[in-house]
Design a protein around this motif. Structure first.
Motif, mmCIF file in Angstrom:
data_model
loop_
_atom_site.group_PDB
_atom_site.id
_atom_site.type_symbol
_atom_site.label_atom_id
_atom_site.label_comp_id
_atom_site.label_asym_id
_atom_site.label_seq_id
_atom_site.Cartn_x
_atom_site.Cartn_y
_atom_site.Cartn_z
ATOM 1 N N TYR A 34 133.075 56.343 122.092
ATOM 2 C CA TYR A 34 132.846 55.951 123.474
ATOM 3 C C TYR A 34 131.923 54.734 123.506
ATOM 4 O O TYR A 34 130.933 54.670 122.756
ATOM 5 N N TYR A 35 132.267 53.813 124.389
ATOM 6 C CA TYR A 35 131.433 52.617 124.584
ATOM 7 C C TYR A 35 130.694 52.744 125.906
ATOM 8 O O TYR A 35 131.268 53.203 126.905
ATOM 9 N N TYR A 81 123.737 66.906 116.041
ATOM 10 C CA TYR A 81 124.844 67.844 115.915
ATOM 11 C C TYR A 81 125.218 68.349 117.310
ATOM 12 O O TYR A 81 124.358 68.746 118.088
ATOM 13 N N CYS A 82 126.501 68.339 117.609
ATOM 14 C CA CYS A 82 126.974 68.804 118.923
ATOM 15 C C CYS A 82 128.483 68.942 118.899
ATOM 16 O O CYS A 82 129.126 68.616 117.905
ATOM 17 N N LEU A 83 129.040 69.411 120.004
ATOM 18 C CA LEU A 83 130.501 69.477 120.149
ATOM 19 C C LEU A 83 131.054 68.199 120.739
ATOM 20 O O LEU A 83 132.153 67.772 120.409
ATOM 21 N N SER A 84 130.287 67.569 121.649
ATOM 22 C CA SER A 84 130.732 66.325 122.273
ATOM 23 C C SER A 84 129.533 65.623 122.877
ATOM 24 O O SER A 84 128.529 66.266 123.241
ATOM 25 N N ALA A 85 129.620 64.286 123.011
ATOM 26 C CA ALA A 85 128.559 63.495 123.626
ATOM 27 C C ALA A 85 129.181 62.301 124.346
ATOM 28 O O ALA A 85 130.119 61.680 123.827
ATOM 29 N N ILE A 86 128.688 61.996 125.543
ATOM 30 C CA ILE A 86 129.218 60.885 126.344
ATOM 31 C C ILE A 86 128.080 60.194 127.081
ATOM 32 O O ILE A 86 127.026 60.780 127.321
ATOM 33 N N TYR A 124 133.868 65.143 129.034
ATOM 34 C CA TYR A 124 134.484 63.817 128.951
ATOM 35 C C TYR A 124 133.721 62.869 129.881
ATOM 36 O O TYR A 124 133.015 63.313 130.798
ATOM 37 N N PRO A 125 133.851 61.564 129.680
ATOM 38 C CA PRO A 125 133.099 60.611 130.510
ATOM 39 C C PRO A 125 133.587 60.568 131.948
ATOM 40 O O PRO A 125 134.751 60.874 132.243
ATOM 41 N N GLY A 126 132.674 60.168 132.841
ATOM 42 C CA GLY A 126 133.007 59.977 134.254
ATOM 43 C C GLY A 126 132.402 58.679 134.736
ATOM 44 O O GLY A 126 131.972 57.840 133.926
ATOM 45 N N SER A 127 132.348 58.489 136.040
ATOM 46 C CA SER A 127 131.691 57.310 136.588
ATOM 47 C C SER A 127 130.181 57.487 136.486
ATOM 48 O O SER A 127 129.696 58.463 135.903
ATOM 49 N N GLY A 129 126.662 58.566 136.388
ATOM 50 C CA GLY A 129 125.972 59.821 136.689
ATOM 51 C C GLY A 129 126.864 61.036 136.751
ATOM 52 O O GLY A 129 126.404 62.123 137.103
ATOM 53 N N LYS A 130 128.145 60.889 136.400
ATOM 54 C CA LYS A 130 129.081 62.016 136.507
ATOM 55 C C LYS A 130 129.737 62.287 135.163
ATOM 56 O O LYS A 130 129.888 61.397 134.328
ATOM 57 N N ILE A 131 130.179 63.523 134.998
ATOM 58 C CA ILE A 131 130.909 63.919 133.801
ATOM 59 C C ILE A 131 132.104 64.774 134.196
ATOM 60 O O ILE A 131 132.136 65.365 135.268
ATOM 61 N N VAL A 132 133.092 64.795 133.321
ATOM 62 C CA VAL A 132 134.262 65.663 133.500
ATOM 63 C C VAL A 132 134.144 66.782 132.478
ATOM 64 O O VAL A 132 133.953 66.532 131.278
ATOM 65 N N MET A 133 134.239 68.015 132.943
ATOM 66 C CA MET A 133 134.112 69.173 132.062
ATOM 67 C C MET A 133 135.422 69.952 132.041
ATOM 68 O O MET A 133 136.100 70.074 133.060
ATOM 69 N N ARG A 134 135.755 70.456 130.855
ATOM 70 C CA ARG A 134 136.937 71.312 130.719
ATOM 71 C C ARG A 134 136.481 72.750 130.568
ATOM 72 O O ARG A 134 135.671 73.075 129.696
ATOM 73 N N SER A 135 137.020 73.622 131.436
ATOM 74 C CA SER A 135 136.683 75.034 131.395
ATOM 75 C C SER A 135 137.962 75.844 131.536
ATOM 76 O O SER A 135 138.535 75.937 132.625
#
Length: 503
Positions: A34-35, A81-86, A124-127, A129-135
């Motif tokens: 991610y950039y 160490y983590c599962l994901s970072a954005i 996942y990344p968002g605009s 201050g926001k993030i997209v989460m999968r549940s």
């Protein structure tokens, strides 16, 4: 590696070697990168790896100068160490820990856990201050500042959400699953859905808000409402990085940068149609001759037959589109000049002309198809008694008894009706008609022929009866009155009106 899109120059910024101390922790190729588009002062890149056994997850944050030449000697890196970072803004990173908690990594290095979240298995990344989460089967748009869920989408395919791709200005987003993609706006409302037969391998947005994506064997596109198509077939799989105009930059499986050219006329036309940009549509139609049958079929499907009409050369297709768009002038001209012997076309023309109230074209179509009954009724309702009389004479020449009687009924010609009834042997009906309409000169001969018959007294049926005579038209002489040839009024629509009438 850095590649200048304009000059094509490539520069190696840093060679990355993450050889671990223990052989069991050997890392595979990067799983995501991610950039940080929120930071204009320097470059920030997040690269995530998984170990060989897919047990340990590790991401590296690389920071380097905007000046690429200086950046070669000033690359800083940190890892966790983590599962994901954005990235969520210029300085902060959202992290999904191995315990599946979402935290915000502050510039100071401290972690702030976000409370009251559903069970999250990926972010996942968002605009900003926001993030997209999968549940499970739900994709959630979450605001890390207000700590509120903005919106969520629940589909079975969302459980297999692979990646999230935002447009340049974060107006639209593509939620990419294995073989399905959902296009949503910045409020996470679904705008369109695309279902593919093969796996979707990569996707990027261009400046026109068109999603360019690849499958295993095609380079394809989708506009905002989910209307999609094929740009070209591909022989060797590649992964999109950047798209501008009709060129895409991609990386093949050997990690080599490649340029892919494609024809974008089709999706430019669909975008103009989606935006209801009449000037743009006209320009594309006049200057881009490669728009083919697929666009014509698309316009027909979207009920834009009036626009498709301007792109068709085939006679039958032109006639069909003219009828579908209600353009009687083009339909009549095509039918009259090029489809003279096609009875079915004239029948369709007559039906559409009748629907629009153009009795002149209806008359022409009925004559060509020899629809005499319909033609007689047309003359009746338009008050054209002269031509109705001609229809009666034509029925006599054809020896069509039913047509003669019908036309005589329309004209109110009682004597002709009596003659027809007598000729076909219905003397009693002929006599009754003559008596009830007070025509003794025709009733007496008929009475002589029926003396031996025991007939009821006609006077018993004439009580309170009235002659069945049709009303006379307001315009008696249609040949001298111009108003008798006037069709029903219409409101002529321009292309702009047609576009605006579609929602």
């Amino acid at each position: 590696m850095h590649k200048d899109v304009k000059s094509g120059k490539e520069s190696v910024i840093k060679n990355i070697d993450h050889t671990p101390s223990h052989q069991s922790l050997q890392y595979q190729k990067p799983t995501s990168m991610y950039y940080n588009s929120f930071n204009n002062s320097q470059h920030n890149i997040l690269i995530q790896y998984k170990d060989k056994e897919k047990i340990y997850n590790k991401y590296f944050l690389y920071t380097f100068d905007q000046n690429i030449e200086k950046a070669k000697n000033s690359v800083n890196s940190t890892f966790r160490y983590c599962l994901s970072a954005i990235f969520i803004n210029k300085e902060k990173v959202a992290v999904l820990s191995t315990s599946k908690e979402v935290s915000i990594l502050e510039p100071s290095g401290s972690l702030r856990t976000l409370p009251n979240l559903p069970a999250v298995d990926m972010i996942y990344p968002g605009s900003l201050g926001k993030i997209v989460m999968r549940s499970e089967n739900t994709a959630i748009l979450y605001d890390t500042t207000t700590r509120k869920i903005i919106n969520q989408i629940e589909f079975p395919e969302i459980g297999r959400l692979k990646r999230v791709v935002w447009s340049n200005n974060f107006s639209y987003c593509a939620l990419i699953c294995k073989k399905t993609l959902y296009i949503v706006n910045k409020q996470f409302n679904v705008q369109g859905t695309v279902q593919e037969k093969f796996n979707i391998t990569s996707a990027v947005w261009n400046i026109d808000n068109v999603l360019i994506y690849t499958t295993s064997n095609h380079l394809k596109y989708s506009i905002i409402n989910g209307d999609h198509g094929i740009l070209k077939c591909i022989e060797v799989p590649f992964y999109l990085v950047y798209v501008k105009d009709n060129e895409a930059l991609a990386i093949d499986r050997d990690a080599k940068v490649m340029s892919v050219l494609f024809d974008r006329e089709e999706y430019l036309f669909k975008v103009a149609l989606f935006n209801k940009d009449a000037k743009r549509i006209k320009f594309l139609m006049e200057n881009h001759k490669k728009l083919g049958n697929s666009i014509i079929a698309y316009l027909y499907k979207k009920n834009y037959s009036a626009i498709a009409l301007n792109m068709v050369t085939d006679t039958k297709a032109r006639f069909s589109l003219a009828l579908d768009s209600g353009n009687l002038e083009v339909a009549f001209d095509t039918c009259h000049k090029e489809l003279k012997n096609d009875q079915e076309c004239f029948q369709q023309l007559g039906e559409e002309a009748l629907r629009q109230g153009n009795h002149q074209i209806v008359e022409h179509a009925y004559k060509k198809t020899q629809s005499f009954e319909k033609l007689s009724f047309l003359y009746l309702i338009t008050g054209n008694m002269d031509r109705l009389n001609k229809m009666l004479m034509l029925a006599q020449k054809r020896d069509d008894v039913m047509a003669r009687f019908q036309n005589a009924l329309y004209l109110g010609d009682v004597q002709e009706r009596i003659r027809i009834l007598a000729e076909v042997g219905l003397l009693h009906l002929a006599y009754m008609t003559a008596v009830t309409h007070n025509i003794p000169e025709m009733a007496e001969p008929l009475n002589e022929s029926l003396k031996k018959e025991n007939l009821p007294n006609p006077e018993d049926f004439a009580v309170d009866s009235e002659a069945l005579i049709p009303p006379k038209p307001l315009i008696i002489d249609s040949s001298t009155s111009a108003i008798s040839f006037v069709n029903w009024p219409h409101h002529q629509l321009q292309e702009e009106d047609i576009l605006l009438s579609h929602t």
